[in-house]
Write an enzyme that holds these catalytic residues in place. Structure first.
Site, mmCIF file in Angstrom:
data_model
loop_
_atom_site.group_PDB
_atom_site.id
_atom_site.type_symbol
_atom_site.label_atom_id
_atom_site.label_comp_id
_atom_site.label_asym_id
_atom_site.label_seq_id
_atom_site.Cartn_x
_atom_site.Cartn_y
_atom_site.Cartn_z
ATOM 1 C CD GLN A 1 0.729 -8.821 -2.487
ATOM 2 O OE1 GLN A 1 1.406 -9.513 -3.223
ATOM 3 N NE2 GLN A 1 -0.513 -8.498 -2.765
ATOM 4 N N GLY B 1 -4.573 -4.159 -3.780
ATOM 5 C CA GLY B 1 -5.551 -3.128 -4.115
ATOM 6 C C GLY B 1 -4.752 -1.898 -4.511
ATOM 7 C CG HIS B 2 -1.981 -1.987 -7.011
ATOM 8 N ND1 HIS B 2 -1.077 -2.554 -7.855
ATOM 9 C CD2 HIS B 2 -1.731 -2.523 -5.784
ATOM 10 C CE1 HIS B 2 -0.309 -3.397 -7.176
ATOM 11 N NE2 HIS B 2 -0.700 -3.408 -5.923
ATOM 12 C CE LYS C 1 2.357 -2.451 -4.324
ATOM 13 N NZ LYS C 1 2.066 -2.071 -2.946
ATOM 14 C CG ASP D 1 -1.915 -1.157 1.194
ATOM 15 O OD1 ASP D 1 -2.229 -1.630 0.093
ATOM 16 O OD2 ASP D 1 -2.334 -1.590 2.279
#
Ligand code: GDP
Ligand code: IMO
Ligand code: MG
Length: 422
Positions: free
Chosen positions: A230, A40-41, A16, A13
């Site tokens: 990650q 979750g991007h 990225k 988080d």
């Protein structure tokens, strides 16, 4: 040397997705190489927020080919949901999204197993996102998993049933009734129907040998960007084991997760927040448990993009930053969320008293910096940043011997300052 890499170098988080989206226009191909829908991007542009879980963050640029590599694990339900969200903003990813036929499927039973394994661990649970990641990678390594390419075989149904039954036998042995477990609010069989429907839709996408496509692209001098999921401290080998994810989130994962040679890799961007967060359990040497932690959480909106869970917060950990830089050969640092520190009168950086082992004996000392106490979120040039922030940046660069080439001052695509021309 035409593969550049974006890696999270904390516990995930870091931002990225935003950085990949910003860099994408410089590349022909953007690839995910590991992880799955535990990621979750977040990408924000035109005032709208988009969260990607499986699809690479280059997807908003229609002339760029996006690839899901063999190292990724895919849940067809999440994948099709993402596709539908893209369709809703008039993107048709069928034209510019390929999937490795060797990427493994996350089955509904993997999600059930994730839940059961965590329940069995009780207070020692990992804090998994419960997306079935660990069980899917376990089956891959045990050589009984199902790569998506198998879904094109005549006997796929049989293979699916064999693997499902294998796990159902184990679940019966634990005494847990599978019908009591809900996935996304559905009973197992109902969810399985939804999953099979999504798999049928997913098969309409191009299932390819990513290795061959990338080898050709390399020979044609195309520019490739690899997007990590990650962060380094969640790496299965080099992270805070067992409180980690089940893939190699560090640089080696790029080669194994895409099938490209090490000497094709050029720049390695290490994305780090100006402080630290972690969602889930496990060691966090610089964690705060006071009002400052709450302030970081609120100002940084530190709630998980995938699960909505509050993220634990603490100061930037210089020793772990250096560890991650060494693990990955980081060539450029990207410092995220500096705006979150705007109102603090003092800022701290943690350093381990004993740097021999990154996670054992992680007693820390704090180094103090005066805050800059001004709004940075609309500054439009690196050189206009407040002096105290420049000193903070300078300290990190000198301590790590790596340049911070981008500074992020807010969640939107435009809120980025580039120090040198890239
Ligand atoms: P990723 O998983 O590394 O792509 O990161 P996430 O999307 O899970 O989490 C990053 C969060 O920080 C998202 O909510 C972003 O919108 C937000 N964000 C990214 N960069 C900045 C920044 O510079 N400032 C602030 N305030 N928020 C940011
Ligand atoms: P992105 O790509 C932050 C964490 C989970 C848990 C541990 C294992 O958005 O940075 P898993 O579901 O893999 O079994 O969970 O890893 N975790 C993440 N934390 N960002 C992520 O992804 C994460 N993916 C997994 O919270 O502690
Ligand atoms: Mg995330």
């Amino acid at each position: 040397m035409s593969v550049d890499v974006v890696l999270g170098i904390q516990w995930g988080d870091e931002g990225k997705g935003k950085i990949v989206d910003i860099l994408s226009p410089n590349y022909d191909i953007v690839c995910r190489f590991q992880g799955g829908p535990n990621a979750g991007h977040t990408i924000i542009f035109d005032g709208k927020k988009h969260i990607l879980h499986t699809i690479p963050s280059g997807i908003f640029h229609e002339n760029i080919l996006n690839i899901i590599g063999n190292g990724v694990v895919i849940d067809p339900v999440t994948f099709i949901n993402e596709i539908n969200e893209l369709k809703a903003i008039n993107l048709n990813p069928k034209n510019n999204l390929y999937i490795s036929s060797s990427a493994h499927l996350i089955l509904p039973i993997h999600r059930v197993l994730d839940y059961i394994y965590e329940k069995q661990k009780g207070d020692d649970k990992i804090g998994s996102t419960l997306r079935g990641i660990g069980p899917a990678y376990t089956d891959k390594v045990a050589r009984r998993g199902l790569p998506i390419g198998f879904s094109l075989l005549k006997d796929f149904e049989k293979l699916y049933k064999e693997l499902n039954d294998f796990h159902i036998n184990y679940i019966k042995y634990t005494g847990i009734d599978i019908n009591e477990i809900e996935i996304e609010g559905l009973r197992f069989r109902e969810y399985e129907d939804q999953w099979l429907g999504a798999l049928a839709l997913m098969k309409e996408f191009k299932l390819v040998s990513v290795e061959n496509i990338l080898h050709r692209a390399l020979s044609e001098n195309k520019k490739i960007l690899a997007e990590g999921a990650q962060g380094s401290l969640l790496d299965i080998d080099h992270g805070t084991y067992p409180f980690v994810t089940s893939s190699n989130t560090t640089i080696g994962g790029v080669c194994t997760g895409l099938g490209i040679p090490h000497n094709s890799i050029n720049k390695v961007y290490g994305v780090t927040k100006a402080y630290c967060t972690r969602v889930g359990n496990g060691p966090f040497p610089s964690e705060l448990h006071d009002d400052i932690s709450k302030e970081l959480q609120n100002r940084g909106n530190e709630f998980g993009s995938t699960t909505g869970r509050p993220r634990r917060c603490g100061w930037l950990d210089l020793s772990l930053l250096k560890y991650a830089i060494n693990l990955n050969g980081i060539t450029d640092l990207v410092l995220m969320k500096v705006d979150v520190l705007d109102s603090f009168d003092k800022i701290f950086v943690a350093e381990h008293i004993n740097e021999q082992n990154p996670f054992d004996n992680s007693e820390i000392k704090l180094i103090e910096f005066p805050g800059w106490q001004m709004d940075t979120s609309s500054i439009n040039n690196y050189y206009n940043l407040p002096e105290n922030l420049k000193k903070f940046i300078d300290f990190i660069e000198k301590s790590t011997s790596v340049s911070i080439t981008m500074i992020s001052i807010g969640p939107s695509r435009e809120q980025i300052l580039k120090k040198i021309n890239i």
